[in-house]
Design an enzyme around this catalytic site. Structure first.
Site, PDB file in Angstrom:
ATOM      1  N   THR A  70      -6.838  11.577   5.790  1.00 33.40           N
ATOM      2  CA  THR A  70      -5.421  11.953   5.801  1.00 33.40           C
ATOM      3  C   THR A  70      -5.279  13.468   5.753  1.00 33.40           C
ATOM      4  OG1 THR A  70      -4.779   9.861   4.808  1.00 33.40           O
ATOM      5  CG2 THR A  70      -3.221  11.667   4.601  1.00 33.40           C
ATOM      6  N   GLN A 176     -12.493   4.348  11.935  1.00 31.20           N
ATOM      7  CA  GLN A 176     -12.940   2.960  11.925  1.00 31.20           C
ATOM      8  C   GLN A 176     -14.225   2.778  12.742  1.00 31.20           C
ATOM      9  OE1 GLN A 176     -11.834   0.562  10.105  1.00 31.20           O
ATOM     10  NE2 GLN A 176      -9.887   1.430   9.390  1.00 31.20           N
ATOM     11  N   HIS A 198     -15.404   6.711   3.246  1.00 32.75           N
ATOM     12  CA  HIS A 198     -15.285   5.417   2.542  1.00 32.75           C
ATOM     13  C   HIS A 198     -15.036   4.235   3.471  1.00 32.75           C
ATOM     14  CE1 HIS A 198     -10.855   4.447   2.340  1.00 32.75           C
ATOM     15  NE2 HIS A 198     -10.772   5.711   2.706  1.00 32.75           N
ATOM     16  N   CYS A 321      -2.409   1.397   4.049  1.00 29.33           N
ATOM     17  CA  CYS A 321      -1.815   2.677   3.668  1.00 29.33           C
ATOM     18  C   CYS A 321      -0.319   2.649   3.461  1.00 29.33           C
ATOM     19  CB  CYS A 321      -2.178   3.746   4.684  1.00 29.33           C
ATOM     20  SG  CYS A 321      -3.903   4.175   4.512  1.00 29.33           S
TER      21      CYS A 321
END
Lengths: 371, 388
Positions: A70, A176, A198, A321
């Site tokens: 982000t 991804q 992560h 999110c």
């Protein structure tokens, strides 16, 4: 409890955790000039080099560590928009982007720093890169690698060609993709790529913005000379090393991970088919393995995942999110504008390297029993 | 590992903090924003507990806590966020001796049309609250004054500064990075509207910090988010929450608060011993930051006639610093030492010692002996020293 939400976050790989904890107790600030500081600097540079090599980036100087995807997206978009003097930045993108890109663009558009041009989205889950739809004044192409709700891999070859033809930078969110599809950034040809640890069995709290486009960004978090003055703040050596280790494992084990995920997916779909459970696959273009977005006729996504959770099966309605409020997926709404039920029904099942065949068979049975 | 006396740059992770983090680095790996399953709920509960711990340590409410990647990001959010909400224009009051994160953000806002007053400090490193109050103007939308200085350890009277700011309706932001867990901070009681802190300065992990924002109260505090996309942290800071890091921050502050007084007394005694040995066995020394209100673990000394970089090279067994770590990659003399009224020469021979939780009396004796010997050796080569 079984976990089928690996697109939201993945468990930390114990091997990555070992790397992370190796220096956890040491006071390592890479900006300090004393011996521990120099050691920290060496370890950080080493991690940067390992990460760059793992993702096929020849120049490790093109990796800027951030606190996650982000922040990286914000650095890229705000950094480009701020640096764009002489009117707003015209950005070509689509409704498929992750909220960290989409909402940042919307915010910049509200304040007049960006003008958005949305590409059409097909029912197969891909943005349509129609040259005629790209305005003359376009200054940035913002197109992700694999979508975070459907796993559909976008036409990145066409994106690269289009960006080159138009002479505009291309920002590509590949969060991804790492560990599920081959990823060689020098071949990909994006000017800026967003990565997150992560999502690939690395730790939360670290990601990066990488690529030759870093040089043209106006820094956003300032007040320190770290990361070549692109991002101020004490970098975390343990997190950076863990990110690099996760990326190395993702690349080294890519083949076996893909095989495992594909086998799980096949098993799961076969179970559903055997039981005659009606479902529709959202996003029919080539996808990441083990990444499924399914709508079950007459079923709302939120009701489905809550029912699944009561059976100890963890899945998700779209992306994680959208905090607190589970809103209808803008991705599925763009793919199926005329089928509100389908768009509101998409449940995301994302398998991982430790997911077992037994777990996905049980998941299928649970779905059948709920239906 | 050499004797580490640079705790203002970063601190070692306390094993108890790591222990608190471990479950979230193993089985409890959920994304705190995954509201639809138990992995997510477990993570969200851990974040809520940490929020309460941070609030308790700073005298604020749990809802006031906005987790960030560290203090630098928190300070950027506070300063750029209020300046953007003020829509270009207005006035900020800060101080010349603030951390570069504050000074840089203010300078950037200045280029965008904000007026910035940078208050001087006294030769002892103190800052009079009255001086802050006198600088406030009708359109001042923020005062940014640190609680304790990262180079010379002097503590500003934040309670009085906050009260004077509140009288004029100006929100006070305090950079509590060096002081959190070391001296009391009572945000609500004192009327401090924002405070920034970092876990790794208080024996927690790197990569996590917080901006504590008391948005309620008068006047309303407006803050424009600097990182969008997902609406986490009440929309003020988007991005997947670093759950293990946040748990570590909460645990680190809770431990520091519980041990605050005994630890300050212990470190103060060790620091006094270090000072006594240096000043007892060497001449031509000067302490930087002599104000009585000072962090117990800080000592900043000018070793006249000795270039601090040369001193650091001469005692590689002792890790100390020539200034703040964030700027020590640059050869510039410390802006804080210059602000005390000293010249560049003085700044270039100043060394910062930062004691910490794992510093022992033996460490101090050893470090003092090594530094004293090195200073004598270097001065032996210095024509200037002999000439005095």
């Amino acid at each position: 409890m079984a976990y089928f939400d690996h697109a939201a976050t993945t468990p930390l790989d114990p091997r990555v955790r070992d790397v992370m904890l190796e220096h956890a107790g040491e006071p390592l600030n890479p900006s300090s000039i004393h011996q521990p500081g120099q050691r920290a600097r060496r370890l950080l540079d080493q991690a940067r080099g390992q990460l760059a090599a793992a993702v096929g980036l020849g120049d490790a100087g093109q990796v800027c560590f951030t606190s996650g995807a982000t922040e990286a997206a914000n650095l890229a978009l705000r950094g480009l928009a701020t640096g764009n003097t002489g009117g707003p930045l015209h950005v070509v993108t689509s409704a498929l982007e992750h909220s960290c890109v989409r909402e940042t663009l919307e915010h910049l558009a509200e304040t007049g720093r960006v003008v958005l041009h949305l590409l059409p989205v097909g029912g197969d889950g891909r943005a349509v890169l129609d040259d005629d739809a790209i305005p003359m004044q376009a200054g940035l192409l913002c197109l992700m690698h694999a979508n975070n709700e459907t796993g559909v891999v976008q036409d990145v070859a066409a994106a690269r060609a289009l960006a080159r033809r138009r002479g505009i930078p291309w920002l590509c969110d590949a969060c991804q993709t790492l560990g599920k599809e081959p990823l060689v950034l020098d071949d990909l040809g994006a000017d800026l790529v967003i990565l997150s640890a992560h999502k690939a069995y690395g730790p939360v709290g670290i990601g990066c913005l990488a690529g030759p486009g870093l040089g043209r960004l106006v820094p956003q978090i300032t007040g320190g000379a770290q990361e070549e003055e692109r991002r101020a703040g004490t970098p975390s050596v343990p997190l950076a090393r863990a990110f690099a280790a996760a990326a190395e494992l993702a690349v080294a084990e890519l083949g076996q991970r893909r095989e495992h995920l594909a086998a799980l997916e096949e098993e799961f779909l076969a179970c559903l088919a055997r039981a005659g459970a009606p479902h529709r696959l959202n996003g029919t273009a080539p996808r990441l393995p083990g990444f499924l977005n399914l709508s079950f006729p007459g079923r709302d996504a939120v009701d489905m995942v809550i029912a699944l959770d009561q059976h100890g099966e963890s899945a998700s309605p779209g992306s994680a999110c959208s905090t607190g409020v589970v809103a209808a997926s803008p991705v599925l709404a763009a793919m199926y504008p005329d089928d509100a039920e389908r768009a509101a029904g998409g449940v995301r099942f994302t398998f991982g390297r430790q997911t077992t065949r037994q777990e996905v068979a049980t998941l299928a049975e649970t779905i059948v029993s709920i239906l | 590992m050499p004797l580490y006396l640079d705790s203002h740059a970063t601190t070692p992770l306390d094993p108890r903090v790591l222990e608190a983090m471990m479950p979230y680095l193993t089985d409890r790996f959920g994304n705190a924003a995954s509201t639809t399953h138990s992995f997510g709920h477990e993570a969200a509960e851990a974040v809520a507990r940490a929020r309460a711990q941070v609030a308790a340590a700073t005298g604020a409410q749990p809802d006031d806590v906005v987790f960030t990647s560290g203090a630098t990001e928190a300070l950027n959010l506070a300063i750029k966020g209020t300046a953007e909400a003020a829509r270009g224009g207005g006035h900020i009051v800060t101080c010349v001796a603030e951390h570069p994160a504050v000074l840089d953000a203010c300078a950037r806002m200045e280029r965008a049309g904000v007026r910035v007053t940078r208050l001087p400090i006294e030769p002892d490193g103190s800052l009079s609250p009255a001086r802050v109050a006198a600088a406030l103007e009708d359109d001042t939308f923020l005062a940014a004054i640190m609680q304790a200085n990262n180079e010379i350890g002097t503590i500003h009277d934040i309670a009085s500064i906050a009260a004077l700011c509140a009288e004029r309706g100006v929100p006070l932001l305090t950079d509590a990075t060096q002081s959190a867990g070391k001296i009391p901070l009572r945000m609500e009681e004192w009327g401090v509207r924002m405070a920034a802190l970092s876990a790794h300065k208080v024996y927690g992990p790197k990569g996590v910090g917080a901006l504590i924002v008391r948005r309620s109260g008068r006047p309303r505090l407006r803050l424009t988010p600097q990182i969008d996309g997902g609406g986490h942290e009440r929309g003020l800071r988007s991005g997947t929450l670093n759950v293990p890091g946040i748990v570590g921050l909460g645990a680190a502050l809770e431990i520091a608060e519980a041990e605050r007084e005994t630890e300050a007394a212990r470190l103060g005694a060790l620091r006094d011993r270090l000072r006594a040995r240096l000043f007892g066995e060497l001449d031509a020394l000067e302490e930087n930051g002599t104000a009585p209100a000072k962090l117990a673990h800080n000592l900043n000394v000018a070793f006249h006639f000795v270039d601090s970089a040369a001193l650091l090279n001469a005692v590689p067994q002792v890790a100390v610093s020539t200034g703040s770590a964030c700027s020590s990659a640059e050869p510039e003399p410390s802006h804080v030492i210059l602000a005390l009224g000293h010249g560049e020469e003085h700044a270039r021979c100043s060394v910062r010692f930062g004691l910490h939780r794992f510093t022992t009396p033996e460490d101090i004796e050893q470090a003092a002996s090594l530094v004293i010997a090195a200073v004598r050796e270097l001065r032996g080569h210095s024509g200037l020293y002999g000439a005095t």
